[in-house]
Structure formats: C-alpha cells, structure tokens
Design a protein around this motif. Sequence first.
Motif, PDB file in Angstrom:
ATOM      1  N   VAL A 171       0.852  -1.187   0.000  1.00  0.00           N
ATOM      2  CA  VAL A 171       0.000   0.000   0.000  1.00  0.00           C
ATOM      3  C   VAL A 171       0.888   1.237   0.000  1.00  0.00           C
ATOM      4  O   VAL A 171       2.051   1.187   0.413  1.00  0.00           O
ATOM      5  N   ASP A 172       0.351   2.346  -0.483  1.00  0.00           N
ATOM      6  CA  ASP A 172       1.145   3.561  -0.557  1.00  0.00           C
ATOM      7  C   ASP A 172       1.364   4.146   0.830  1.00  0.00           C
ATOM      8  O   ASP A 172       0.481   4.103   1.695  1.00  0.00           O
ATOM      9  N   GLY A 173       2.549   4.730   1.026  1.00  0.00           N
ATOM     10  CA  GLY A 173       2.901   5.292   2.328  1.00  0.00           C
ATOM     11  C   GLY A 173       2.149   6.548   2.689  1.00  0.00           C
ATOM     12  O   GLY A 173       2.163   6.966   3.852  1.00  0.00           O
ATOM     13  N   ILE A 174       1.476   7.176   1.728  1.00  0.00           N
ATOM     14  CA  ILE A 174       0.661   8.360   1.992  1.00  0.00           C
ATOM     15  C   ILE A 174      -0.815   8.045   1.832  1.00  0.00           C
ATOM     16  O   ILE A 174      -1.634   8.324   2.703  1.00  0.00           O
ATOM     17  N   GLY A 175      -1.174   7.453   0.689  1.00  0.00           N
ATOM     18  CA  GLY A 175      -2.580   7.238   0.358  1.00  0.00           C
ATOM     19  C   GLY A 175      -3.332   6.382   1.351  1.00  0.00           C
ATOM     20  O   GLY A 175      -4.525   6.576   1.581  1.00  0.00           O
ATOM     21  N   SER A 176      -2.655   5.406   1.952  1.00  0.00           N
ATOM     22  CA  SER A 176      -3.320   4.518   2.907  1.00  0.00           C
ATOM     23  C   SER A 176      -3.032   4.896   4.350  1.00  0.00           C
ATOM     24  O   SER A 176      -3.274   4.106   5.261  1.00  0.00           O
ATOM     25  N   GLY A 177      -2.509   6.090   4.546  1.00  0.00           N
ATOM     26  CA  GLY A 177      -2.267   6.576   5.900  1.00  0.00           C
ATOM     27  C   GLY A 177      -0.792   6.705   6.197  1.00  0.00           C
ATOM     28  O   GLY A 177      -0.066   5.712   6.153  1.00  0.00           O
ATOM     29  N   TYR A 178      -0.339   7.916   6.466  1.00  0.00           N
ATOM     30  CA  TYR A 178       1.081   8.122   6.739  1.00  0.00           C
ATOM     31  C   TYR A 178       1.411   7.857   8.210  1.00  0.00           C
ATOM     32  O   TYR A 178       2.278   7.062   8.528  1.00  0.00           O
ATOM     33  N   PHE A 179       0.714   8.523   9.109  1.00  0.00           N
ATOM     34  CA  PHE A 179       1.026   8.356  10.528  1.00  0.00           C
ATOM     35  C   PHE A 179       0.465   7.046  11.078  1.00  0.00           C
ATOM     36  O   PHE A 179       1.047   6.440  11.974  1.00  0.00           O
ATOM     37  N   ARG A 180      -0.665   6.616  10.534  1.00  0.00           N
ATOM     38  CA  ARG A 180      -1.259   5.377  11.027  1.00  0.00           C
ATOM     39  C   ARG A 180      -1.916   4.650   9.856  1.00  0.00           C
ATOM     40  O   ARG A 180      -2.810   5.183   9.211  1.00  0.00           O
ATOM     41  N   CYS A 181      -1.461   3.450   9.591  1.00  0.00           N
ATOM     42  CA  CYS A 181      -2.026   2.651   8.508  1.00  0.00           C
ATOM     43  C   CYS A 181      -2.715   1.439   9.132  1.00  0.00           C
ATOM     44  O   CYS A 181      -2.076   0.419   9.432  1.00  0.00           O
ATOM     45  N   ALA A 182      -4.018   1.567   9.341  1.00  0.00           N
ATOM     46  CA  ALA A 182      -4.759   0.531  10.055  1.00  0.00           C
ATOM     47  C   ALA A 182      -4.756  -0.793   9.296  1.00  0.00           C
ATOM     48  O   ALA A 182      -4.683  -1.868   9.904  1.00  0.00           O
ATOM     49  N   ILE A 183      -4.838  -0.738   7.961  1.00  0.00           N
ATOM     50  CA  ILE A 183      -4.917  -1.991   7.209  1.00  0.00           C
ATOM     51  C   ILE A 183      -3.602  -2.744   7.265  1.00  0.00           C
ATOM     52  O   ILE A 183      -3.584  -3.983   7.299  1.00  0.00           O
ATOM     53  N   GLU A 184      -2.482  -2.031   7.299  1.00  0.00           N
ATOM     54  CA  GLU A 184      -1.187  -2.710   7.423  1.00  0.00           C
ATOM     55  C   GLU A 184      -1.100  -3.424   8.762  1.00  0.00           C
ATOM     56  O   GLU A 184      -0.665  -4.582   8.842  1.00  0.00           O
ATOM     57  N   ARG A 185      -1.510  -2.761   9.820  1.00  0.00           N
ATOM     58  CA  ARG A 185      -1.483  -3.375  11.149  1.00  0.00           C
ATOM     59  C   ARG A 185      -2.394  -4.584  11.207  1.00  0.00           C
ATOM     60  O   ARG A 185      -2.050  -5.621  11.782  1.00  0.00           O
ATOM     61  N   ARG A 186      -3.561  -4.466  10.581  1.00  0.00           N
ATOM     62  CA  ARG A 186      -4.518  -5.580  10.566  1.00  0.00           C
ATOM     63  C   ARG A 186      -3.940  -6.801   9.867  1.00  0.00           C
ATOM     64  O   ARG A 186      -4.026  -7.926  10.380  1.00  0.00           O
ATOM     65  N   LEU A 187      -3.338  -6.605   8.709  1.00  0.00           N
ATOM     66  CA  LEU A 187      -2.803  -7.733   7.941  1.00  0.00           C
ATOM     67  C   LEU A 187      -1.565  -8.321   8.608  1.00  0.00           C
ATOM     68  O   LEU A 187      -1.412  -9.551   8.699  1.00  0.00           O
ATOM     69  N   ARG A 188      -0.682  -7.479   9.085  1.00  0.00           N
ATOM     70  CA  ARG A 188       0.536  -7.967   9.743  1.00  0.00           C
ATOM     71  C   ARG A 188       0.209  -8.767  11.006  1.00  0.00           C
ATOM     72  O   ARG A 188       0.869  -9.762  11.321  1.00  0.00           O
ATOM     73  N   ARG A 189      -0.798  -8.310  11.728  1.00  0.00           N
ATOM     74  CA  ARG A 189      -1.190  -8.992  12.954  1.00  0.00           C
ATOM     75  C   ARG A 189      -1.562 -10.443  12.699  1.00  0.00           C
ATOM     76  O   ARG A 189      -1.315 -11.322  13.522  1.00  0.00           O
ATOM     77  N   ASP A 190      -2.143 -10.712  11.503  1.00  0.00           N
ATOM     78  CA  ASP A 190      -2.555 -12.066  11.171  1.00  0.00           C
ATOM     79  C   ASP A 190      -1.573 -12.776  10.240  1.00  0.00           C
ATOM     80  O   ASP A 190      -1.922 -13.772   9.605  1.00  0.00           O
ATOM     81  N   GLY A 191      -0.360 -12.257  10.159  1.00  0.00           N
ATOM     82  CA  GLY A 191       0.698 -12.973   9.464  1.00  0.00           C
ATOM     83  C   GLY A 191       0.873 -12.678   7.998  1.00  0.00           C
ATOM     84  O   GLY A 191       1.748 -13.259   7.348  1.00  0.00           O
TER      85      GLY A 191
END
Length: 470
Positions: A171-191
Amino acid sequence: MRHWTILGCVLTFLRWALPILVTLHALRHKRNTSACAGWIGVCWVGPFVGTALYLMFGINRVHRRARKMIDHHSWEGRELLAKYRQVMDGHLAPLAKMLGRLTERPLMGGNSVKVLHDGDNAYPVMIEAINQAQTSIVLCSYIFRADRIGEMFAEALVEAHRRGVAVRVLVDGIGSGYFRCAIERRLRRDGVKCSRFMHSVWPWRMPFINLRNHRKILVVDGRLGFMGGLNIGEENMLRLRTKLPVADTHFQLRGPIVHQLSVAFAWDWSFTTGEELRGEPYLPEPVPVGDVPMRIVTSGPDADLEKIEYGMLQAITLAKTHVRLMTPYFLPDDRFSAALNLAALRGVVIDVVVPRSSNHAIIDYARDANLRPFLDAGCRVWMADPPFNHSKLMVVDDEWSFVGSTNLDVRSLRLNFEINLEIYDTGVARDLSAFMDSHRKNRLTHHDIDRTPYLIQIRNLALRLFLPYL
C-alpha cells in the motif's frame, strides 16, 4: 569571543558553499529547467533552509535506486513470453513500435479483458478470485481503507494466507495513511506480509511527500489479473450510498499479459522490501486465453520516467478521426495540451469528459482556469453529472484503448508511480467509447467561462499557478 568568531566564519563559509553545491548538483541532475532554476533560486535566497528542503525533496533517490536494481536484478520469464509477441499493422503500428522500444516490453497476444464498472461489480469478482487462490496473491493499492470493504478484502487475504497461499500486499505510504495505517497493522497482525511504499518517518531518507505509488494491481496465481483506477474502500460501492460516492472502472485480465502485470508488482515489492518474487508461484508459464493484443506500460520518477505520457502523446499525434478522454482531474502540462489542441486544429474530434465536481475542489478551480485554450482550439469538454467518476480512459479512433491508474495532471504524469494498459481491440474501444459518450451530459462553452464571476476567475487563475503541485 574567539568561539563566536570561528562560528561566524563557519556560517559564512556555509552561506556560500551550500548554494554552490546545490547549484552544481541541480544543473547536472535536473532535466526540467523551471525546477532547476527554482531550486537554485531558493537555495541562494535561503541557503540553510533551501538546502535542507533540496536534500529532502529535490534529490531523486528513487531514480538512483532504480538504476541499481536494473544493474543487479533481471526478472525471469522473458523467454516464456517470446512466442506470444505480436506485431501490429495499420496507422497505429508506429505507436506499438514506439512503446515497445520505450518500455522494453513486447506487445502480447493471446489475452482476454473484461470491463468492471464500480466496486459493486469489481469487488465481488476480486474477492472471489482471492478466495479461489491456490499458490499466490499479490495486491497493490494506493488507498486500502480499514472500513467494511477493506475488512472484506483483509479477511479474504488472511484466510488465503492461512491455507498456505503466498500473499504479498503493498500500500502507498501516503494514500493509505502516513502516521497510522490501520490496514497494514490488521494484515501484519494475522501474518500477512504487508508493506508501505516509500514510507519513512525520517523525511531525509526519501522524498516521500510527492512520490506516491498510485498503481492498483491484483494478481492471483500468476494467471488472473486486475488493474485500473479502483481503490479499496466503501465509497466505491455506489449501492452503499456513502456521503461522497466514487464511480470507477477496473479491468479483469487473463493470458500472457498477466505475466507483465506480475512483474510490475514484483519490481515495486523488491524496491520496497528487497524480497524478489520469482518462480512458479508468482510467474508461471503463460497460457493464452483470448486474442486481444495488450501491453503494460508503467511510469514513475525512476527508470520509467514519463513513459505513459509519451505513449499518450504518440497516440494523439497518430489519431485520424477521434480521441476520447475521461479523467477525474484534467490539468495537463503544456506539451500534452499542445498535442490535443493541434490534433483538434487538424480536424480530429477531441472529447474530454471530466466530472462537474471532483473530490478535490481546489483541483476543479485550477482546471476551470485552464480550459479556455482547449475550447479555442475546438476541443469539446463535457461536464459529467454525479456521482464523481474516477475512471481514467483514453480511446483513439475506436481502435486503441489506454486505461489504468494515470490521471491527466502533472503529478500523475511525472511524479506518481502509475500503471496503464494498452489494448488493440476495436470491440473494447467501442465499448469504452460508448461508456464515455454516456457521460457527455453538459458541454462546456465559452459563454460558461465568460459568465463566471470576476473574483472566482481570479481565484481559479491564481490556483492554476500551482498546477505542477496539485
């Protein structure tokens, strides 16, 4: 007192040394003369602040890294594509030849394409493809929201990962959230392996603000691909009736062209993470599924600089009868504007379809101040009614289509990482032409521009000065 004298000498030395160094660097590396002169001027007026800004935003480290990747990485599979190479004839043959040389990608035969309008039609097909994945899934999106739609995609990706599918999400470092990217955290949390493109909390590590990955790619098992203008978010589902609904157009691809789409993702993934995606899971041997010639064209501030714009310019130059354009943001640079206006003056019908109101009012204001020259040349500009349509479509002579993620503005054509698809097929071209024609509701006239209140005109003209940054 002595310490202050030494400090003063050091500051005086830097006061002259820094702008001289910036001037030498800019003269050597800046192709755009206006940008070069601008940076030099800023650094001479304010040596310390100007140099700091130049170090953060003026140096194209992306191009340098891309050159290193070209030198050290060679993507496999080119020999697998050789038998699907196709040569075009007719008046658009020079376009196919030029883009082949420019992109170093062959025009591929043996493909099929399906047009998917809006998230209502595209999302169910994409999620079903993810659910059926057996070996690999790669997904790239500028915007990937953590809303109802984003959660549907996330759950499908996580389930695929749990059953052993290799999943990579960018995902883009700006378009999907610069300070907080919720979808990255969600996906990483589940591997699930998920990374943010060009993201750093330290601005001097990368000029991150202006350089964005605007590409939208989904490839499943290396054989089924999706690309176009559609981000991932509930605003793209028109049936949900969100506050600011967004219509869009996406494309489902099968055949050897999917290999080129996979390689485009693999390049971005390697650029971001250092991991190379090779072998059967990601790049299986292509299988022909149709008869439509296609080619992927990428652009960005790296080794692909301005390639999409060059393709568009060549197509406009070769057009004989009709050029249709549909774009959410219409702020082309001088050379693109000149190509369109010259085509109109020689008798080619130019239709440009833009939304009456986009999701960025400032861009609309600047656009409105920039439309008179097109009307003067005979171009027809149409204002589409809501909902805001985010599609990026181009059709020439009802024979050639150019679709993807690229907007017609300087940021998209020069600064963003974009991906487009050229299609040599009259059936697809006519379908897209009919779609664009269906949005030709209100034709802009000189009278419409002239009756704009004076203060509004001044506001729009002032905003037009920021055209390269909008």
